[in-house]
Design a protein around this motif. Sequence first.
Motif, short mmCIF file in Angstrom:
data_model
loop_
_atom_site.label_atom_id
_atom_site.label_comp_id
_atom_site.label_asym_id
_atom_site.label_seq_id
_atom_site.Cartn_x
_atom_site.Cartn_y
_atom_site.Cartn_z
N HIS A 150 0.84 -1.21 0.00
CA HIS A 150 0.00 0.00 0.00
C HIS A 150 0.87 1.25 0.00
CE1 HIS A 150 -3.59 2.41 0.90
NE2 HIS A 150 -2.78 3.10 1.67
N LYS A 151 1.92 1.25 0.80
CA LYS A 151 2.81 2.41 0.84
C LYS A 151 3.56 2.59 -0.47
CE LYS A 151 3.52 2.63 5.80
NZ LYS A 151 4.48 2.52 6.90
N ASN A 152 3.92 1.48 -1.10
CA ASN A 152 4.67 1.56 -2.37
C ASN A 152 3.78 1.99 -3.52
OD1 ASN A 152 7.01 0.72 -1.12
ND2 ASN A 152 6.75 -1.42 -1.70
N ASP A 153 2.57 1.46 -3.58
CA ASP A 153 1.65 1.75 -4.69
C ASP A 153 0.24 1.39 -4.26
OD1 ASP A 153 0.19 1.99 -7.05
OD2 ASP A 153 1.68 0.94 -8.28
N ALA A 154 -0.44 2.35 -3.64
CA ALA A 154 -1.77 2.09 -3.08
C ALA A 154 -2.76 1.63 -4.14
CB ALA A 154 -2.28 3.33 -2.36
N LEU A 155 -2.70 2.22 -5.32
CA LEU A 155 -3.64 1.83 -6.37
C LEU A 155 -3.43 0.38 -6.78
CD1 LEU A 155 -5.89 2.52 -8.32
CD2 LEU A 155 -4.16 3.45 -9.88
N GLN A 156 -2.19 -0.02 -6.99
CA GLN A 156 -1.92 -1.40 -7.38
C GLN A 156 -2.28 -2.37 -6.26
OE1 GLN A 156 -1.02 -2.34 -10.58
NE2 GLN A 156 -1.71 -4.28 -9.74
N ALA A 157 -1.99 -2.00 -5.03
CA ALA A 157 -2.34 -2.86 -3.89
C ALA A 157 -3.85 -3.05 -3.81
CB ALA A 157 -1.80 -2.27 -2.60
N ALA A 158 -4.60 -1.97 -4.03
CA ALA A 158 -6.06 -2.06 -4.00
C ALA A 158 -6.57 -2.93 -5.14
CB ALA A 158 -6.67 -0.66 -4.08
N ARG A 159 -5.99 -2.78 -6.33
CA ARG A 159 -6.38 -3.62 -7.46
C ARG A 159 -6.09 -5.09 -7.17
NH1 ARG A 159 -3.56 -0.03 -12.14
NH2 ARG A 159 -5.21 1.49 -12.40
N ASP A 160 -4.87 -5.35 -6.69
CA ASP A 160 -4.47 -6.72 -6.41
C ASP A 160 -5.35 -7.37 -5.35
OD1 ASP A 160 -2.44 -6.39 -8.25
OD2 ASP A 160 -0.85 -6.19 -6.75
N PHE A 161 -5.84 -6.58 -4.42
CA PHE A 161 -6.72 -7.09 -3.36
C PHE A 161 -8.11 -7.40 -3.90
CE2 PHE A 161 -9.08 -7.03 0.65
CZ PHE A 161 -8.21 -7.70 1.49
N GLY A 162 -8.43 -6.83 -5.06
CA GLY A 162 -9.72 -7.08 -5.67
C GLY A 162 -10.78 -6.03 -5.39
N LEU A 163 -10.35 -4.84 -5.01
CA LEU A 163 -11.32 -3.79 -4.73
C LEU A 163 -11.97 -3.31 -6.02
CD1 LEU A 163 -9.54 -1.56 -2.05
CD2 LEU A 163 -11.00 -3.54 -1.73
N SER A 164 -13.22 -2.90 -5.91
CA SER A 164 -13.95 -2.35 -7.05
C SER A 164 -13.34 -0.99 -7.41
CB SER A 164 -15.43 -2.18 -6.70
OG SER A 164 -15.58 -1.12 -5.77
N VAL A 165 -13.73 -0.49 -8.56
CA VAL A 165 -13.25 0.83 -8.99
C VAL A 165 -13.63 1.89 -7.96
CG1 VAL A 165 -13.52 2.62 -10.75
CG2 VAL A 165 -13.24 0.23 -11.43
N ASP A 166 -14.86 1.86 -7.48
CA ASP A 166 -15.30 2.84 -6.48
C ASP A 166 -14.46 2.73 -5.20
OD1 ASP A 166 -17.29 3.81 -8.14
OD2 ASP A 166 -18.86 2.55 -7.27
N GLU A 167 -14.16 1.52 -4.79
CA GLU A 167 -13.35 1.32 -3.58
C GLU A 167 -11.91 1.79 -3.81
OE1 GLU A 167 -15.69 -2.56 -1.77
OE2 GLU A 167 -14.22 -2.84 -3.37
N GLN A 168 -11.38 1.57 -5.00
CA GLN A 168 -10.04 2.04 -5.32
C GLN A 168 -9.97 3.57 -5.23
OE1 GLN A 168 -8.52 0.39 -9.04
NE2 GLN A 168 -9.69 -1.47 -8.66
N VAL A 169 -10.98 4.23 -5.76
CA VAL A 169 -11.03 5.69 -5.71
C VAL A 169 -11.06 6.17 -4.26
CG1 VAL A 169 -12.45 7.72 -6.25
CG2 VAL A 169 -12.04 5.97 -8.00
#
Length: 90
Positions: free
Chosen positions: A21-40
């Motif tokens: 998450h600290k290195n790349d929050a967007l990629q970590a969120a994607r890898d975790f399977g968060l929806s687009v709204d959750e990523q935002v």
Amino acid sequence: MSKLLDYLNALDTSAALIQAHKNDALQAARDFGLSVDEQVLILHQDRREISAFLDLPFRDFDAIDTTETYFESWEIASDEQAPFEQEVIA
């Protein structure tokens, strides 16, 4: 229940996720399977927005401050400097 809550809880217990998450929050969120709204929501890091999205009391989100990351527009925008919401990919 939203996978976002699972992500936030995992940030409390997983050193690997915290580092990702600290290195790349967007990629970590994607890898975790968060929806687009959750990523935002993760990128905005607005505790009030997150608590409203999860329909949970705002006071429960003090820990979110411990995973602060900051994004410059060039880090997440396309060549045309599009808003990052357009960059979030499911």
